[in-house]
Design an enzyme around this catalytic site. Structure first.
Site, short mmCIF file in Angstrom:
data_model
loop_
_atom_site.label_atom_id
_atom_site.label_comp_id
_atom_site.label_asym_id
_atom_site.label_seq_id
_atom_site.Cartn_x
_atom_site.Cartn_y
_atom_site.Cartn_z
N LYS A 185 90.79 87.68 15.56
CA LYS A 185 89.43 88.08 15.90
C LYS A 185 88.50 86.90 16.21
O LYS A 185 88.55 86.35 17.31
CB LYS A 185 88.86 88.99 14.80
N PHE A 233 93.82 98.10 5.93
CA PHE A 233 94.15 98.23 7.35
C PHE A 233 94.71 96.89 7.81
O PHE A 233 94.02 95.87 7.73
CB PHE A 233 92.94 98.59 8.20
N ASP A 238 95.24 88.82 4.33
CA ASP A 238 94.90 89.23 5.69
C ASP A 238 93.42 88.92 5.90
O ASP A 238 92.54 89.63 5.41
CB ASP A 238 95.17 90.73 5.84
#
Length: 401
Positions: free
Chosen positions: A248, A135, A219
């Site tokens: 994040k 994702f 990532d």
């Protein structure tokens, strides 16, 4: 439906259920409009690294907001320069490293796609490899890196040139050819259920990308900024990537992302190939500096490691629990049957916020600041939720035992 749900249904796009109307937070707890208190062990989906309303975060926002908030990408600011240098140091890029500050993880991954194209296009290499279960975001480019049909199918055709590799060393070996420009991979796949890659996968990916003159881009939107107990998860593997994306936890709740490059990859972008109006604005940069500085100054990474072990040990042996995955405070709790949604709902009813990324996995990603009290509260509430679901979902064998 309550009044706030009526308002949400009328005014907001229907893109997912909203469980409560939260009005304030402090530390690892939040309160809804009815005054109900919840223990937040999802942390805004691995975002709230310092919890809610942490004094360091609050002071950084207030101080910078009263000084300089936004100046556009025509100018630099002291906070932006400080953050870029800090990220280079924490990632270990060396002097040649470079940083681009964006607004989110998906934006950082969009830039990673462009980095891959800049590297490969001059030689006719356009293939980008991704791993099954990945994702990487919801915008069209990042979504094209995300091989989940439910997310992608409504928006096909995707960006071309993306090839999915099975999560195995054999598949990795077979994936490389002279069309590959880059491989983009999460060290731990958060949205897939906190799935760890096979032993040696990242090391072999580094060897293969180097051998085929391709980039290795990691990532670390979920795993970066200390979430796994290291500043970046790749630092546990001994490899050096060509680029890393992060977001994040870096802003502890303030929207911010970054692409960090190493070595020759730092020379690929040039004026006109990318930019962002809001990226690296003084307010976001100041908050990230305060957050990362506090994590470093108070040795919170050690707490991340210690509390992660404490939580994994604590859930072992609870009803329905089959094991755990992940590192630090990014933990997937495996269930012995596909009742994760029911467990999440039972936990919510008891005042505990967690989530269910797959049918048989519960994900927790609490604040780095949690202590014995929060761990004990979590284990009590989680055990109660598990027991309630176990009682209502007994298998035939259990029923007749």
């Amino acid at each position: 439906m309550t009044d706030w749900q009526d308002d949400a249904s009328r005014d907001l796009m229907s893109l997912g259920g909203r469980l409560a109307l939260l009005t304030r937070g402090e530390g690892s707890h939040v309160w809804d409009a009815d005054g109900t208190r919840y223990l937040d062990f999802l942390g805004g989906i691995a975002v709230n690294s310092l919890g809610h309303a942490h004094p360091v975060f609050v002071e950084a926002v207030a101080t910078q907001a009263a000084t300089l908030t936004h100046v556009s990408n025509y100018f630099a600011s002291p906070a932006q320069l400080e953050l870029a240098a800090r990220l280079k140091r924490l990632a270990g890029t060396g002097e040649r490293g470079r940083v681009f500050l964006a607004n989110s993880g998906t934006e950082a991954n969009e830039m990673a796609i462009k980095l891959a194209r800049l590297h490969g296009n001059p030689r006719g290499r356009t293939t980008i490899l991704v791993v099954e279960g990945a994702f990487h975001g919801r915008t069209m480019g990042a979504l094209s890196l995300t091989p989940k049909a439910a997310y992608r199918d409504p928006f096909e055709p995707a960006v071309p040139g993306i090839r999915t590799v099975a999560r195995s060393l054999d598949a990795l070996e077979q994936a490389f050819d002279d069309t590959v420009a880059a491989m983009i991979v999460e060290p731990i796949q958060g949205e897939a259920g906190v799935v760890e890659l096979p032993d040696g996968f990242l090391q072999r990916a580094r060897e293969l990308t180097s051998a085929h003159d391709a980039l290795l881009i990691l990532d670390e939107v979920q795993t970066g900024s200390g979430r796994t107990g290291e500043w970046f998860a790749f630092q546990r593997t001994g490899i050096v990537p060509d680029a890393v994306t992060v977001a994040k936890s870096i802003g502890a709740g303030f929207p911010l992302g970054a692409l960090i490059t190493f070595g020759d990859a730092s020379d690929l972008f040039y004026p006109g190939t990318h930019n962002s109006t809001f990226g690296g604005n003084p307010l976001a940069s100041a908050v990230a500096n305060a957050v990362l500085g506090h994590i470093e100054d108070t040795d919170l990474l050690q707490n991340v490691q210690d509390r992660g072990r404490q939580l994994r040990d604590g859930v072992a042996g609870l009803p329905l629990v089959a094991g755990t995955r992940g590192a630090g405070l990014l933990i997937g709790i495996l269930l012995d049957r596909p009742v994760a949604a029911e467990v999440r709902a039972a936990a919510h009813q008891r005042g505990l916020i967690i989530n269910a990324p797959t049918d048989d996995v519960i994900r927790i990603a609490p604040a780095y600041t949690i202590g014995d009290a929060e761990v004990a509260e979590f284990l009590t509430l989680f055990a109660a939720a598990l027991e309630a679901v176990a009682e209502t979902t007994k298998t035939p064998t259990e029923t007749h035992a």
